[in-house]
Design an enzyme around this catalytic site. Structure first.
Site, PDB file in Angstrom:
ATOM      1  N   ARG A 124      -2.425  -4.012  -4.447  1.00 46.45           N
ATOM      2  CA  ARG A 124      -1.727  -4.733  -4.958  1.00 46.45           C
ATOM      3  C   ARG A 124      -0.204  -4.775  -4.384  1.00 46.45           C
ATOM      4  O   ARG A 124       0.172  -5.922  -4.023  1.00 46.45           O
ATOM      5  CB  ARG A 124      -1.454  -4.698  -6.673  1.00 46.45           C
ATOM      6  N   THR A 125       0.315  -3.726  -4.408  1.00 41.43           N
ATOM      7  CA  THR A 125       1.743  -3.550  -3.829  1.00 41.43           C
ATOM      8  C   THR A 125       1.681  -4.235  -2.332  1.00 41.43           C
ATOM      9  O   THR A 125       2.629  -4.674  -2.038  1.00 41.43           O
ATOM     10  CB  THR A 125       2.103  -2.212  -4.085  1.00 41.43           C
ATOM     11  N   LYS A 154      -0.361  13.932  14.066  1.00 47.23           N
ATOM     12  CA  LYS A 154      -0.257  14.700  15.236  1.00 47.23           C
ATOM     13  C   LYS A 154       1.209  15.746  14.845  1.00 47.23           C
ATOM     14  O   LYS A 154       1.340  16.556  15.748  1.00 47.23           O
ATOM     15  CB  LYS A 154       0.211  14.059  16.337  1.00 47.23           C
ATOM     16  N   ARG A 166       5.407   3.602   1.338  1.00 43.16           N
ATOM     17  CA  ARG A 166       4.793   4.013  -0.032  1.00 43.16           C
ATOM     18  C   ARG A 166       4.231   5.472   0.568  1.00 43.16           C
ATOM     19  O   ARG A 166       3.771   5.774   1.632  1.00 43.16           O
ATOM     20  CB  ARG A 166       3.562   3.357  -0.328  1.00 43.16           C
ATOM     21  N   HIS A 217       8.722   3.888  -8.777  1.00 37.27           N
ATOM     22  CA  HIS A 217       7.994   2.620  -8.206  1.00 37.27           C
ATOM     23  C   HIS A 217       9.200   1.446  -8.764  1.00 37.27           C
ATOM     24  O   HIS A 217       8.814   0.742  -9.565  1.00 37.27           O
ATOM     25  CB  HIS A 217       6.843   2.591  -8.861  1.00 37.27           C
TER      26      HIS A 217
END
Length: 290
Positions: free
Chosen positions: A38-39, A68, A89, A117
């Site tokens: 969704r986000t 890496k 995120r 959030h």
């Protein structure tokens, strides 16, 4: 927040009119170190509807130089040169703040581990205002995994800006609302309680804010099973709720709202998800107009 909500209403009109090309010369990078549907898609759709371009990865932990050994800070320094705004995120609390400290373009926090959030909480507030017509004088019941549920942390902080707010925290014993959130509410003199009887608080609630028990945040299956399935919203619970109340959920759900609830007009969670597009368009617009 008021400015953002005014802009959000404008963005609803922009979408209804077929979008805009106002940011055709802008590039947004999405760096998602944690799974999202969704986000991520909401942000990418928001940028596209404003005429901009999107680059990035939905699995930055595997498909970036992090694998890496590159630090988050170095990744952000490099990606800043390719972007006009970065949406991140991450699995770690505070990652967005670390990114913002070194970035040369705006950073938007799309969720930092079990921390916060903020864009979700903005769309939650916008949904409440749109559905109920107010953000003051509210009784909000927050249910589920309140320890790891970053959406309830951010929403609690934003609600503290409004008047006559009462929050009921209803959670299994092992996933109670964190002390630091309660401390913040105490400092802001926000009324709250911890109440285990969901039916009791549902009777006077204006908003039931259900959340998923987040299996991925638990260190053992036993701890997850202690919390899972304790609080479920179904038609029986709806029968004791006020007729003008609403049910919200940041999604995805995993059984904590019965499918039968979807047909009730008080089930606002899919309308809530749609509002995320408009709010994120408003935030992107604000980044470019600062």
């Amino acid at each position: 927040m008021d400015e953002i909500f005014v802009k959000t209403k404008e963005m609803e009109r922009v979408v209804a009119e077929g979008g805009s090309d106002r940011y055709s010369n802008k590039v947004m990078t999405t760096l998602f170190f944690e799974p999202s549907t969704r986000t991520r898609l909401s942000f990418e759709s928001a940028m596209s509807r404003l005429g901009g371009k999107v680059i990035g990865t939905e699995n930055a932990a595997q498909f970036s130089s992090t694998i890496k050994g590159e630090t988050l800070e170095d990744t952000i320094r490099v990606v800043s040169s390719d972007s006009d705004v970065i949406v991140i995120r991450h699995t770690d609390i505070g990652a967005a703040e670390r990114a913002a400290a070194v970035a040369t373009v705006p950073i938007i926090n799309a969720g930092d581990g079990a921390g916060e959030h903020p864009t979700q909480s903005l769309l939650d507030l916008y949904t409440i205002k749109k559905e109920l017509g107010r953000l003051d004088d509210l009784h909000i019941v927050m249910i589920g995994d309140l320890a790891n549920g970053r959406t309830v942390h951010s929403l609690s902080y934003l609600l503290a800006n409004y008047n006559k707010i009462h929050i009921s925290f209803t959670a299994p014993e092992n996933v109670q609302i964190p002390t630091y959130v309660k401390k913040y509410l105490d400092e802001k003199r926000v009324s709250y309680e911890e109440e285990h009887d969901l039916e009791k608080v549902a009777k006077t609630a204006d908003v039931l804010y259900q959340t998923r028990i987040q299996k991925e945040r638990f260190t053992s299956l036993d701890e997850y099973e202690k919390a899972c399935g304790k609080y479920i919203i179904d038609n029986a619970l709806l029968s004791v709720m006020k007729k003008d109340s609403i049910v919200l959920h940041p999604l995805p759900r995993a059984g904590e709202i019965a499918v039968e609830v979807d047909h009730d007009p008080r089930a606002a969670y899919f309308r809530q998800a749609e509002n995320g597009l408009f709010v994120r368009m408003a935030l992107i617009d604000k980044c470019f107009s600062m």
